[in-house]
Design a protein around this motif. Structure first.
Motif, PDB file in Angstrom:
ATOM      1  N   ARG A  89      35.004  39.580  22.632  1.00 16.36           N
ATOM      2  CA  ARG A  89      35.385  40.845  23.434  1.00 16.36           C
ATOM      3  C   ARG A  89      35.796  40.386  25.037  1.00 16.36           C
ATOM      4  O   ARG A  89      36.539  40.892  25.555  1.00 16.36           O
ATOM      5  CB  ARG A  89      34.482  41.958  23.320  1.00 16.36           C
ATOM      6  CG  ARG A  89      34.401  42.917  21.977  1.00 16.36           C
ATOM      7  CD  ARG A  89      33.240  43.858  22.072  1.00 16.36           C
ATOM      8  NE  ARG A  89      33.308  44.626  20.634  1.00 16.36           N
ATOM      9  CZ  ARG A  89      33.819  45.428  20.504  1.00 16.36           C
ATOM     10  NH1 ARG A  89      34.813  46.094  21.049  1.00 16.36           N
ATOM     11  NH2 ARG A  89      33.956  46.235  19.192  1.00 16.36           N
ATOM     12  N   LYS A 101      45.430  46.249  27.907  1.00 13.09           N
ATOM     13  CA  LYS A 101      45.310  46.211  26.473  1.00 13.09           C
ATOM     14  C   LYS A 101      46.198  45.173  25.684  1.00 13.09           C
ATOM     15  O   LYS A 101      47.609  44.946  26.413  1.00 13.09           O
ATOM     16  CB  LYS A 101      45.789  47.674  25.936  1.00 13.09           C
ATOM     17  CG  LYS A 101      44.461  48.605  26.393  1.00 13.09           C
ATOM     18  CD  LYS A 101      43.258  48.298  26.153  1.00 13.09           C
ATOM     19  CE  LYS A 101      42.270  49.263  26.764  1.00 13.09           C
ATOM     20  NZ  LYS A 101      40.858  48.824  26.613  1.00 13.09           N
ATOM     21  N   ASP A 121      37.929  47.653  14.705  1.00  9.25           N
ATOM     22  CA  ASP A 121      37.421  47.564  16.224  1.00  9.25           C
ATOM     23  C   ASP A 121      38.330  47.184  17.174  1.00  9.25           C
ATOM     24  O   ASP A 121      38.283  47.600  18.261  1.00  9.25           O
ATOM     25  CB  ASP A 121      36.338  46.278  16.244  1.00  9.25           C
ATOM     26  CG  ASP A 121      35.052  46.674  15.469  1.00  9.25           C
ATOM     27  OD1 ASP A 121      34.881  47.783  15.167  1.00  9.25           O
ATOM     28  OD2 ASP A 121      34.274  45.611  15.190  1.00  9.25           O
ATOM     29  N   ALA A 125      38.902  49.915  20.758  1.00  9.81           N
ATOM     30  CA  ALA A 125      39.026  49.419  21.949  1.00  9.81           C
ATOM     31  C   ALA A 125      40.263  49.608  22.590  1.00  9.81           C
ATOM     32  O   ALA A 125      40.414  49.365  23.802  1.00  9.81           O
ATOM     33  CB  ALA A 125      38.673  47.834  21.986  1.00  9.81           C
TER      34      ALA A 125
END
Length: 199
Positions: A89, A101, A121, A125
């Motif tokens: 991450r 992003k 996940d 996010a």
């Protein structure tokens, strides 16, 4: 921020294609062929690439076919099923400008466990996810369509390797187009085999 074709900030994730799983996973060698092709795309287009192993101390390294193509990739070991470990991450946030992003193309195993949880996940996010259907599989073939449908319902784009390649390019005028077309031709037979086996 990387802008390419119709996909902004492309990233490639290769999940747990370890030698230990070669005989256990349905169509494993076809997943490896697709991963090889996409890793070559990553090299040509300079796409940030991450690969993981699941508990490498017990389950061993990634398959040797991928090693020459991972020179510029970040390879991480994990115990989580999801690739989205705290370390990954953080590294993902570092690639790009101001926490933009990403649009993550995802290949590997198993479709209903590590690939699915990574996808969920990433979506949570705020990233876009492109699950490359000719590059994911499971021990049980029957798990794959269920996992793909779940990921599609959750908001991922389920696509094929060649479709993703052209979407990343977006325009035949890019300087890398000849290399990319050469790769499409070079991998024509393996793409057909992967599509027939995995879809």
């Amino acid at each position: 921020m990387v802008l390419r074709g119709r996909i902004n900030n492309p990233v490639l994730f290769v999940c747990d294609l370890q030698e230990k799983f070669r005989t256990a996973i349905y169509g494993f060698d076809k997943c490896v062929l697709t991963a090889q092709k996409l890793l070559k795309v990553g090299q040509i287009l300079q796409i940030p690439t991450y690969a993981t192993t699941q508990l490498a101390s017990k389950l061993g390294p990634l398959v040797p076919e991928l090693h020459p193509l991972l020179v510029n990739a970040k390879v991480l070991d994990k115990s989580l099923f999801s690739m989205m470990t705290p370390e990954l991450r953080a590294r993902l946030d570092e690639d790009g400008d101001d926490g933009e992003k990403k649009s993550v193309a995802l290949v590997g195993i198993e479709s209903h466990i590590c690939v699915l949880q990574t996808c969920l996940d990433l979506l949570a996010a705020g990233h876009e996810v492109y699950v490359v259907a000719d590059g994911v599989s499971s021990c049980n073939r029957q798990e794959v369509p269920v996992a793909l449908e779940r990921m599609r319902r959750e908001g991922a784009v389920v696509t094929t390797s060649e479709s993703w390649m052209y979407e990343v390019m977006g325009d035949a005028k890019i300087s890398e187009f000849r290399q990319m077309v050469g790769l499409v031709r070079e991998s024509k037979e393996s793409t057909t085999l992967a599509l027939q086996s995995l879809l």
